[in-house]
Write a protein that holds these residues in place. Structure first.
Motif, short mmCIF file in Angstrom:
data_model
loop_
_atom_site.label_atom_id
_atom_site.label_comp_id
_atom_site.label_asym_id
_atom_site.label_seq_id
_atom_site.Cartn_x
_atom_site.Cartn_y
_atom_site.Cartn_z
N ARG A 126 0.84 -1.21 0.00
CA ARG A 126 0.00 0.00 0.00
C ARG A 126 0.87 1.25 0.00
N GLN A 127 1.91 1.26 0.83
CA GLN A 127 2.79 2.42 0.90
C GLN A 127 3.51 2.62 -0.43
N LYS A 128 3.93 1.52 -1.04
CA LYS A 128 4.63 1.60 -2.32
C LYS A 128 3.70 2.14 -3.41
N ALA A 129 2.45 1.70 -3.43
CA ALA A 129 1.49 2.16 -4.42
C ALA A 129 1.19 3.65 -4.23
N GLU A 130 1.04 4.07 -2.99
CA GLU A 130 0.77 5.48 -2.73
C GLU A 130 1.96 6.34 -3.15
N MET A 131 3.17 5.87 -2.90
CA MET A 131 4.35 6.62 -3.27
C MET A 131 4.48 6.74 -4.78
N SER A 132 4.18 5.67 -5.51
CA SER A 132 4.28 5.73 -6.96
C SER A 132 3.25 6.69 -7.53
N CYS A 133 2.07 6.74 -6.93
CA CYS A 133 1.03 7.68 -7.36
C CYS A 133 1.49 9.11 -7.13
N LEU A 134 2.11 9.38 -5.99
CA LEU A 134 2.59 10.73 -5.70
C LEU A 134 3.70 11.13 -6.66
N ILE A 135 4.57 10.20 -7.03
CA ILE A 135 5.65 10.49 -7.97
C ILE A 135 5.08 10.83 -9.34
N LYS A 136 4.06 10.08 -9.79
CA LYS A 136 3.42 10.36 -11.07
C LYS A 136 2.80 11.75 -11.06
N GLN A 137 2.07 12.07 -10.00
CA GLN A 137 1.42 13.38 -9.91
C GLN A 137 2.44 14.50 -9.91
N ASN A 138 3.56 14.29 -9.23
CA ASN A 138 4.60 15.30 -9.17
C ASN A 138 5.21 15.53 -10.54
N SER A 139 5.48 14.45 -11.29
CA SER A 139 6.08 14.61 -12.61
C SER A 139 5.12 15.30 -13.57
N ILE A 140 3.84 14.99 -13.49
CA ILE A 140 2.85 15.65 -14.35
C ILE A 140 2.77 17.14 -13.99
N GLY A 141 2.80 17.45 -12.71
CA GLY A 141 2.77 18.85 -12.28
C GLY A 141 3.98 19.63 -12.77
N GLU A 142 5.16 18.99 -12.74
CA GLU A 142 6.37 19.64 -13.25
C GLU A 142 6.27 19.91 -14.74
N LYS A 143 5.71 18.95 -15.50
CA LYS A 143 5.55 19.13 -16.94
C LYS A 143 4.59 20.28 -17.25
N ILE A 144 3.48 20.32 -16.53
CA ILE A 144 2.50 21.40 -16.74
C ILE A 144 3.09 22.75 -16.40
N SER A 145 3.84 22.84 -15.31
CA SER A 145 4.45 24.12 -14.93
C SER A 145 5.52 24.53 -15.95
N TRP A 146 6.26 23.58 -16.52
CA TRP A 146 7.26 23.90 -17.54
C TRP A 146 6.58 24.46 -18.78
N ILE A 147 5.48 23.83 -19.20
CA ILE A 147 4.74 24.30 -20.37
C ILE A 147 4.20 25.70 -20.12
N ARG A 148 3.65 25.92 -18.92
CA ARG A 148 3.10 27.24 -18.58
C ARG A 148 4.18 28.31 -18.59
N ASN A 149 5.37 27.99 -18.09
CA ASN A 149 6.45 28.97 -18.02
C ASN A 149 7.07 29.23 -19.39
N ASN A 150 7.06 28.27 -20.29
CA ASN A 150 7.72 28.41 -21.59
C ASN A 150 6.76 28.71 -22.74
N MET A 151 5.50 29.00 -22.44
CA MET A 151 4.57 29.37 -23.50
C MET A 151 4.88 30.76 -24.04
N ILE A 152 4.71 30.92 -25.32
CA ILE A 152 4.92 32.23 -25.93
C ILE A 152 3.61 33.01 -25.79
N PRO A 153 3.65 34.19 -25.18
CA PRO A 153 2.40 34.93 -24.99
C PRO A 153 1.83 35.41 -26.32
N GLY A 154 0.54 35.32 -26.46
CA GLY A 154 -0.15 35.79 -27.65
C GLY A 154 -0.25 34.76 -28.75
N VAL A 155 0.16 33.54 -28.52
CA VAL A 155 0.07 32.50 -29.55
C VAL A 155 -1.16 31.67 -29.34
#
Length: 79
Positions: free
Chosen positions: A50-79
């Motif tokens: 159970r602990q291992k499954a919860e940890m893997s879920c948190l890692i996935k969510q963290n990586s997705i959040g990092e990808k979304i924040s990178w896209i948000r920071n590197n978007m060209i305004p007005g496109v």
């Protein structure tokens, strides 16, 4: 900050501490192939999985959040 001070206590926290207390109690030796030892092993393995499954879920969510924040920071305004 410890988990208990945050006000949030995961459901597995109580089981893990109960298992730890169970192992620390002085008892007579139990046979490795007994039903009791199998039950203790099964419970410990379930908590671990159970602990291992919860940890893997948190890692996935963290990586997705990092990808979304990178896209948000590197978007060209007005496109």
């Amino acid at each position: 900050m410890p988990i208990a001070q945050q006000g949030f206590v995961p459901w597995y926290f109580n089981e893990a501490t109960a298992m730890r207390k169970e192992f620390l109690k002085p008892k007579k030796m139990i046979h490795p192939n007994s039903r009791k030892s199998i039950a203790i092993t099964k419970k410990a393995k379930k908590i671990s999985n159970r602990q291992k499954a919860e940890m893997s879920c948190l890692i996935k969510q963290n990586s997705i959040g990092e990808k979304i924040s990178w896209i948000r920071n590197n978007m060209i305004p007005g496109v």
